[in-house]
Design a protein around this motif. Structure first.
Motif, mmCIF file in Angstrom:
data_model
loop_
_atom_site.group_PDB
_atom_site.id
_atom_site.type_symbol
_atom_site.label_atom_id
_atom_site.label_comp_id
_atom_site.label_asym_id
_atom_site.label_seq_id
_atom_site.Cartn_x
_atom_site.Cartn_y
_atom_site.Cartn_z
ATOM 1 N N MET A 1 29.490 -15.542 -51.418
ATOM 2 C CA MET A 1 29.826 -14.169 -51.768
ATOM 3 C C MET A 1 29.722 -13.964 -53.274
ATOM 4 O O MET A 1 30.190 -14.794 -54.049
ATOM 5 C CB MET A 1 31.252 -13.834 -51.322
ATOM 6 C CG MET A 1 31.605 -12.378 -51.529
ATOM 7 S SD MET A 1 33.221 -11.942 -50.869
ATOM 8 C CE MET A 1 34.285 -12.542 -52.155
ATOM 9 N N TYR B 1 30.993 -12.701 -56.513
ATOM 10 C CA TYR B 1 32.373 -12.367 -56.867
ATOM 11 C C TYR B 1 32.579 -12.070 -58.340
ATOM 12 O O TYR B 1 33.626 -11.550 -58.714
ATOM 13 C CB TYR B 1 33.326 -13.476 -56.436
ATOM 14 C CG TYR B 1 33.397 -14.624 -57.397
ATOM 15 C CD1 TYR B 1 34.460 -14.742 -58.292
ATOM 16 C CD2 TYR B 1 32.400 -15.586 -57.439
ATOM 17 C CE1 TYR B 1 34.527 -15.783 -59.181
ATOM 18 C CE2 TYR B 1 32.459 -16.621 -58.329
ATOM 19 C CZ TYR B 1 33.526 -16.724 -59.192
ATOM 20 O OH TYR B 1 33.567 -17.756 -60.077
ATOM 21 N N ILE C 1 21.077 -6.173 -53.815
ATOM 22 C CA ILE C 1 21.985 -6.937 -52.949
ATOM 23 C C ILE C 1 22.964 -7.810 -53.725
ATOM 24 O O ILE C 1 23.980 -8.220 -53.184
ATOM 25 C CB ILE C 1 21.208 -7.807 -51.927
ATOM 26 C CG1 ILE C 1 20.359 -8.862 -52.638
ATOM 27 C CG2 ILE C 1 20.373 -6.941 -51.016
ATOM 28 C CD1 ILE C 1 19.796 -9.908 -51.709
ATOM 29 N N LYS D 1 25.527 -7.617 -55.535
ATOM 30 C CA LYS D 1 26.665 -6.790 -55.957
ATOM 31 C C LYS D 1 27.942 -7.474 -55.508
ATOM 32 O O LYS D 1 27.971 -8.148 -54.478
ATOM 33 C CB LYS D 1 26.564 -5.403 -55.334
ATOM 34 C CG LYS D 1 25.350 -4.642 -55.814
ATOM 35 C CD LYS D 1 25.259 -3.283 -55.185
ATOM 36 C CE LYS D 1 24.025 -2.568 -55.704
ATOM 37 N NZ LYS D 1 23.814 -1.300 -55.053
ATOM 38 N N GLN D 2 28.998 -7.275 -56.282
ATOM 39 C CA GLN D 2 30.263 -7.917 -55.955
ATOM 40 C C GLN D 2 30.678 -7.599 -54.524
ATOM 41 O O GLN D 2 30.505 -6.483 -54.042
ATOM 42 C CB GLN D 2 31.341 -7.496 -56.944
ATOM 43 C CG GLN D 2 31.111 -8.125 -58.307
ATOM 44 C CD GLN D 2 32.167 -7.752 -59.311
ATOM 45 O OE1 GLN D 2 32.660 -6.640 -59.318
ATOM 46 N NE2 GLN D 2 32.512 -8.697 -60.171
ATOM 47 N N ASN D 3 31.219 -8.621 -53.854
ATOM 48 C CA ASN D 3 31.704 -8.584 -52.472
ATOM 49 C C ASN D 3 30.601 -8.550 -51.428
ATOM 50 O O ASN D 3 30.874 -8.379 -50.254
ATOM 51 C CB ASN D 3 32.693 -7.434 -52.248
ATOM 52 C CG ASN D 3 33.889 -7.548 -53.159
ATOM 53 O OD1 ASN D 3 34.358 -8.640 -53.429
ATOM 54 N ND2 ASN D 3 34.360 -6.448 -53.659
ATOM 55 N N ASN D 4 29.346 -8.716 -51.833
ATOM 56 C CA ASN D 4 28.259 -8.895 -50.870
ATOM 57 C C ASN D 4 28.117 -10.379 -50.558
ATOM 58 O O ASN D 4 28.220 -11.221 -51.448
ATOM 59 C CB ASN D 4 26.924 -8.380 -51.411
ATOM 60 C CG ASN D 4 26.731 -6.906 -51.192
ATOM 61 O OD1 ASN D 4 27.566 -6.236 -50.582
ATOM 62 N ND2 ASN D 4 25.634 -6.377 -51.687
ATOM 63 N N TRP E 1 20.341 -10.428 -48.416
ATOM 64 C CA TRP E 1 21.638 -9.837 -48.051
ATOM 65 C C TRP E 1 22.042 -10.261 -46.644
ATOM 66 O O TRP E 1 21.223 -10.322 -45.738
ATOM 67 C CB TRP E 1 21.538 -8.315 -48.129
ATOM 68 C CG TRP E 1 22.809 -7.607 -47.792
ATOM 69 C CD1 TRP E 1 23.848 -7.354 -48.628
ATOM 70 C CD2 TRP E 1 23.176 -7.050 -46.534
ATOM 71 N NE1 TRP E 1 24.842 -6.672 -47.966
ATOM 72 C CE2 TRP E 1 24.449 -6.479 -46.670
ATOM 73 C CE3 TRP E 1 22.564 -6.992 -45.294
ATOM 74 C CZ2 TRP E 1 25.128 -5.861 -45.637
ATOM 75 C CZ3 TRP E 1 23.233 -6.384 -44.245
ATOM 76 C CH2 TRP E 1 24.488 -5.822 -44.421
ATOM 77 N N ALA F 1 25.885 -9.519 -45.574
ATOM 78 C CA ALA F 1 26.965 -8.588 -45.211
ATOM 79 C C ALA F 1 27.678 -8.132 -46.474
ATOM 80 O O ALA F 1 27.560 -8.719 -47.523
ATOM 81 C CB ALA F 1 27.959 -9.279 -44.281
ATOM 82 N N SER F 2 28.446 -7.051 -46.309
ATOM 83 C CA SER F 2 29.327 -6.569 -47.379
ATOM 84 C C SER F 2 30.771 -6.755 -46.913
ATOM 85 O O SER F 2 31.086 -6.461 -45.757
ATOM 86 C CB SER F 2 29.069 -5.096 -47.667
ATOM 87 O OG SER F 2 27.774 -4.921 -48.171
ATOM 88 N N ASP G 1 34.581 -5.596 -47.309
ATOM 89 C CA ASP G 1 35.441 -4.533 -47.824
ATOM 90 C C ASP G 1 36.791 -5.147 -48.160
ATOM 91 O O ASP G 1 37.494 -5.628 -47.295
ATOM 92 C CB ASP G 1 35.601 -3.432 -46.774
ATOM 93 C CG ASP G 1 36.437 -2.273 -47.274
ATOM 94 O OD1 ASP G 1 36.737 -2.212 -48.488
ATOM 95 O OD2 ASP G 1 36.783 -1.403 -46.447
#
Length: 85
Positions: A9, A11, A49, A51-54, A78, A80-81, A83
């Protein structure tokens, strides 16, 4: 060197002294965690893709230098993302 695929992930984002963006992927398992830097050339190709939390799969090379493993990321995909709310 070996071709390797890993998943983790995004982060953390930081900026180098030269003003280039640097992201870190954190990998966790029961034995601990590791950070993998993603340098600006790879970030530029995969900015959508990384990006933080992906959650992403990283494709690259694993090299052993002086009994220390080093992963060099060559591309990303990528998955998943997450939340975090």
């Amino acid at each position: 060197s070996k071709n390797v695929s890993i998943i983790g992930m995004v982060y953390k984002k930081s900026v180098t002294k030269n003003g280039k963006i640097l992201y870190y992927i954190k990998l966790l398992d029961v034995s601990g965690e590791i950070e993998i830097p993603i340098f600006s050339s790879i970030y530029t190709k995969h900015a959508g893709i990384l990006k933080q939390n992906n959650v992403v799969v990283l494709f690259g090379k694993l090299n052993n230098n002086n009994d220390r493993n080093r992963f060099t990321c060559l591309s990303a995909k990528w998955v998943a993302s997450i939340d975090k709310t």
